[in-house]
Structure formats: C-alpha cells, structure tokens
Design an enzyme around this catalytic site. Structure first.
Site, PDB file in Angstrom:
ATOM      1  N   CYS A 121       0.781  -1.235   0.000  1.00 30.27           N
ATOM      2  CA  CYS A 121       0.000   0.000   0.000  1.00 30.27           C
ATOM      3  C   CYS A 121       0.814   1.286   0.000  1.00 30.27           C
ATOM      4  CB  CYS A 121      -0.968   0.002   1.172  1.00 30.27           C
ATOM      5  SG  CYS A 121      -0.266  -0.503   2.737  1.00 30.27           S
ATOM      6  N   HIS A 127      -1.519   6.673   5.314  1.00 32.62           N
ATOM      7  CA  HIS A 127      -0.385   5.736   5.367  1.00 32.62           C
ATOM      8  C   HIS A 127       0.813   6.204   4.545  1.00 32.62           C
ATOM      9  CE1 HIS A 127       0.774   1.195   5.843  1.00 32.62           C
ATOM     10  NE2 HIS A 127       1.515   2.008   6.583  1.00 32.62           N
TER      11      HIS A 127
END
Length: 599
Positions: free
Chosen positions: A95, A156
């Site tokens: 990710c 993130h």
C-alpha cells in the site's frame, strides 16, 4: 448524447426530409454540435473528481470482473454505465509505495518510498519516513486550479518529521484542504487479531529478551550466593529490574500499538484515540456527505480511501454473516454498500452528471491472510500471486472503472495496459492543468483512451518493483498487440508448490527467499494472463528478441533514476516517542468526538 439517441434523431430527420429539406443542413449542424466527440476537449468542463480506492481488494472480488458469488451491485453499476479497464496495473504490490505512485504519477523508487533493508511500508505513525515534501501530488495541482480538495479515509504516507506536531507528511501539506481519517492504516493489531503485523513479533522478541535477562539474573544470584562468581549485588538488581520491565512491556505492547497507530484525525486534530470501530464506517460516510454538500457548487476533488477490506475486516452488524465468503465477503459487500451511499449523495446534491468517478484498489488481495481453513484476504481471479509479490499479476492487477455520464461511453471495456500512475496526468488534463516539467512523470493521460480517440495505450513498457528491486517488466508491443512479461526475480512460495508465502506474512523481495532467473522467465499475457506457461526459445521463436528488447528498456529506465533519500531506512522506519501524536500524554491518549456518526 448517446449514440443510440443520435441515430434516432438522424432517422427522424430522414423521414421528415420531404417537408423540411431546406432545414436539414442547419439541423445537422446543431445535432453535431451537441453530440459528444472523441476529439472534443473535455478538459474545458472542469468536472468534479471523485476517486474511490479500496484497500487490499482482489480484482476477482467484484461482480463486474467475473465474480458471480459476491454481491457488489453499486460498483458493478459504475462499470456498466462507464468504462472498465481490464489490464489496470498498480505501481507496487503493497500500500504505501502504491499510494505514493498513485498521488504523484511516479514510480515509488523515484520518491524514495522504498527500502533496501526489507521494510516496504511505513511501520509506525510515530516514524519520520513519509511522502517527501518536494513531491507534487495531483491534489496540489488541482488546488492551484481552484478545486476544493479532500481526503477521507486511509493515508499511510507518513505524518511527522521532527516533532509530534510538525505534520510535514500530512495530507494538508500535500495539496488537500481537508482530511478526515487514519493517518496510518487499519491493521489486525488494531483489534488484537491473531493475524498480526507487529504485535505478535514484538511480544515474542520481548519475551525472549526477558528470558535471557531473567536467566542472567538467576545465574548471578546463584553465583553470588555460592561465591562462585565474584560480583556485587548491583548487576543482579539491574538485570532483574530489566527483566521485569521487558515482561511488562510484552504484556502492554498490544495496547500501546492500539493507542499509537489506531486513531482518527480531522485536519491537524486527533478526534478519536483509540478508535471505536462500531462508529468508524458511519463517521466516514458522514464526513463524505458533509464534504459533498459543502462543495457541491464545485469544483472539487474528493479522494475516498476506504479502510475496507484490510484486516481486521471491521464490519457493521447488519452485514455480518450475509455473504457467501465469510467475514471477508461481508466486508466487501459492506464497502459496496458504502459506494452506493456515496452515489446516492451525489444524486441528492445534483452532482452525478458533473462528477467523474474512478474506482480501484491499491493492489491485489492478500493470500497470506489465512488462519486454518479460513481466508481473510481477497481473491485475485485467474491471476497468479497476490499482495506483496512484486511482479506476479495477482498482486498488481487491480480494478479500474471510470464513470462520467454523458461524456464517457457506457459499457466500454479497454484491455490495454494502464496504470494507477495514469490518474495523475488524467485528472490534471481534465482540469486544464499541466503536469510538472521538472521531474519524470511515469503516468500517461487516459483521456484519449477513455474517449476512444486512441485505440492503444501510451505505455510501451511498465516496470514492476518489489521494494527497490525491479522484479519484472512488461512490453506492450503495439504493432502486434502482444503484451510480453519478463520476470527477472520471483518469490519462493512456501510451502513449495503453494501459490503464496504462507506462514511468512508476506513474500520477500530479496535474499534467500527469492529466485533470480537466468535466463528470465517470459510469458505472453495476451494468451496466458495467468502466467501458467513460461515460454522458451523452443516454444517461442521471438524469445531472444523479446528478452533483449525488454532488457534494453530496463537499462534505459534505470538511467532515468536519480539517488534520493530512502524513506524506509532504519532511521526513518523506527518508532520515535517524540513523534507520536497523542491527545494527552502518551500512552494515556483518550479522546472521542461527540456524536454517533450516524450518516
């Protein structure tokens, strides 16, 4: 105006020509001016932009990509009424680097969102690594063009650099006017799952160190009492105290992780720490609806970065047990319901026809999210491999759906190679902006392909990284239409013969856990998308020519890379207490926003 309506109008004109022959040229001119054209400049319309990104969703998990046992009617409707990409590729199979590439239109190796020490994503909110401040996101460009820009959901990509409040990597420092969500990522550790990213490993290490120090303390005590070891009581006391501290740390580390990483922020303010999961989905939907209502007079860019369908698969009660695929299926179907609620808000606010919608996943489904016979990760359809595997299709081939009523043709399917990095130049072109000229942009605008003005993708080569290591490359041979895939390195599945690295969390990028192929593996994705039949010089007359051409492209690509600081280096990846965000004094962080989040 659709093609069928245009044909109906033309037929009506033909039947009426005896009465209105003199009006025909003028009527035709009016019709042609109203009909959409593949060569028209749609960037002049400055559409609203709504980007929807799932987390860890497999391409085989949704109906419009072939799943007939999962109920995803809202995502399927977007594809039915829009354009579906079937060879849409993520720039990384994990990710953090994938999202960095998505926002910047650049391979993550160019921004330093890689590492040579094995860490491939950010590990802590209180770490100093993150998307460098000198990178330009599409949000930054759209903001300069007068767009209201928002990010709701998962980030993130880092938070702080030198203090707990400098927020140097924060979304608001990367072009977003508004942020609500998790600055880190939803993890199994947030719910103390047995499927753990950090907690179990840390507990094991702390327990091992406790046992070592306890043994040292006991040995010193025995030696002291028997006069076999001439030592004072001070080392005995310190080793015993250290052992007790390590034991306590192993006991509390799970709670520390929950407080350190599992919290919500609105802009620069922590609103909920730790998170109350029963409220999370309603709060996110409420925030999306609020943003759309505030900015309905536009133009706006809204990036909805779902926490679904990453473990621990937090799912509301009314969706539990409703799918045919256990908790994972329940979570996928809940996410589809969320998409439907967002589409309903667009309708209510009168935004449906003026908004370009894009749906995707950051990478493929996680095959290793498995306990016993229960699968908690996604399904990647016919494609080999999954999340964390640098080159195999299952980890990088993702859904790609564009929907814009009246502008993009309904039901079009495009099988050309495209990339998540293409969204950057696409949205920049649509708003009349310009991509940066002071750096390499690896994405290409999809506008000509989506409109039908071009039949072929602008990508001739795409490169597939695992961390900083280039594992594979594909060549879109435009004169023949073939798509060749060359693998230089592949992970060694565990156990041998399995399709993933079971028991290891994620497949490695380098070291003893990978195989370097000399000569490389070659596949023709045009006829073998599952990468099941590697070609040889005996089975493929063009084998050597293809290997040579792709090798030359890899060399040319590497010459475009410049040294940059690695954001996942040891110093950037470690947890630093002074960088830890806390609405209080860590670890005593506790705050909860008023309201139940009911959308």
């Amino acid at each position: 105006m659709s093609g069928s309506r245009e044909r109906d109008n033309m037929l009506h004109l033909h039947r009426s020509c005896l009465c209105f022959r003199s009006w025909l040229p003028a009527m035709l001119a009016v019709l042609l001016s109203l009909a959409p054209s593949a060569s028209s400049d749609i960037s002049a319309s400055r559409p609203n932009i709504l980007l929807l990104m799932a987390d860890d969703l497999g391409i085989g998990d949704i109906g419009c990509y072939g799943n007939n046992t999962m109920r995803t009617p809202n995502i399927d409707r977007l594809a039915e009424d829009g354009v579906k990409l079937t060879q849409h590729i993520s720039a990384a199979s994990l990710c953090t680097p994938s999202r960095a590439a998505f926002l910047t239109g650049r391979y993550p190796v160019r921004s330093g969102m890689v590492s040579s020490i094995g860490y491939r994503v950010l590990q802590w909110t209180g770490a100093s690594g993150g998307l460098p401040t000198n990178e330009t996101t599409f949000a930054k460009i759209l903001k300069e063009k007068g767009y209201a820009t928002g990010l709701i959901g998962k980030w993130h990509l880092g938070l702080n650099c030198e203090s707990a409040s400098d927020h140097c990597h924060h979304p608001l420092h990367h072009g977003f006017d508004h942020f609500y969500g998790m600055p880190f990522s939803l993890m199994g550790d947030c719910a103390r799952w047995e499927l753990s990213e950090k907690r179990v490993n840390l507990e094991q290490k702390l327990n091992f160190l406790f046992q070592v120090l306890a043994l040292v303390a006991l040995t010193l005590v025995a030696g002291k009492l028997t006069h076999l070891i001439p030592v004072s009581w001070m080392p005995v006391i310190w080793s015993a105290l250290s052992a007790v501290l390590l034991l306590a740390s192993s006991y509390f580390v799970g709670a520390l992780i929950v407080h350190a990483d599992c919290f919500l922020m609105r802009n620069h303010t922590i609103t909920e720490q730790p998170m109350c999961f029963r409220r999370t989905t309603p709060l996110i939907l409420q925030e999306v609806a609020s943003f759309l209502k505030r900015n309905k007079h536009g133009p706006f860019l809204l990036f909805v970065s779902f926490l679904h369908v990453h473990i621990p698969l937090i799912t509301m009660e009314n969706f539990l047990g409703k799918s045919l695929h256990g908790l994972y299926g329940d979570n996928v179907e809940e996410m589809d319901w969320m998409v439907g609620r967002i589409l309903d808000t667009l309708d209510v606010e009168g935004l449906s026809n003026s908004t370009l919608i894009y749906f995707t996943s950051d990478h493929g489904g996680s095959l290793e999210n498995q306990l016993g016979n229960t699968q908690y990760g996604g399904w990647n359809g016919i494609y080999k491999g999954g999340k964390g595997m640098g080159g195999w299709e299952g980890g990088i081939r993702v859904p790609g759906i564009f929907h814009w009523p009246g502008v993009l043709p309904a039901g079009r399917v495009i099988g050309e190679p495209t990339s998540l990095m293409d969204v950057f130049p696409t949205v920049v072109q649509l708003v009349g902006g310009e991509v940066p000229q002071d750096r390499v942009i690896d994405g290409h605008s999809l506008v000509p392909l989506l409109q039908g003005a071009e039949a072929r993708s602008a990508h001739e080569f795409l490169f597939h990284y695992c961390g900083q290591h280039l594992h594979a490359a594909r060549w879109h041979q435009k004169d023949s239409g073939s798509v060749w895939k060359v693998h230089y390195t592949t992970p060694q599945f565990h156990p041998e013969g399995a399709g993933a690295c079971y028991g290891r969390g994620v497949c490695p990028c380098s070291g003893e856990g990978v195989t370097h192929h000399r000569p490389p593996l070659l596949f023709d994705l045009s006829g073998d998308p599952s990468e099941a039949r590697p070609l040889t010089p005996d089975s493929e007359p063009l084998y050597h020519a293809v290997i040579a051409r792709v090798g030359a492209a890899v060399s040319e690509h590497r010459q475009t890379l410049s040294p940059v600081p690695q954001q996942f280096s040891t110093s950037n990846i470690l947890w630093k207490p002074w960088l830890q965000p806390c609405c209080g004094h860590f670890p005593f962080c506790s705050c909860h926003e008023d309201g139940d989040g009911t959308p």
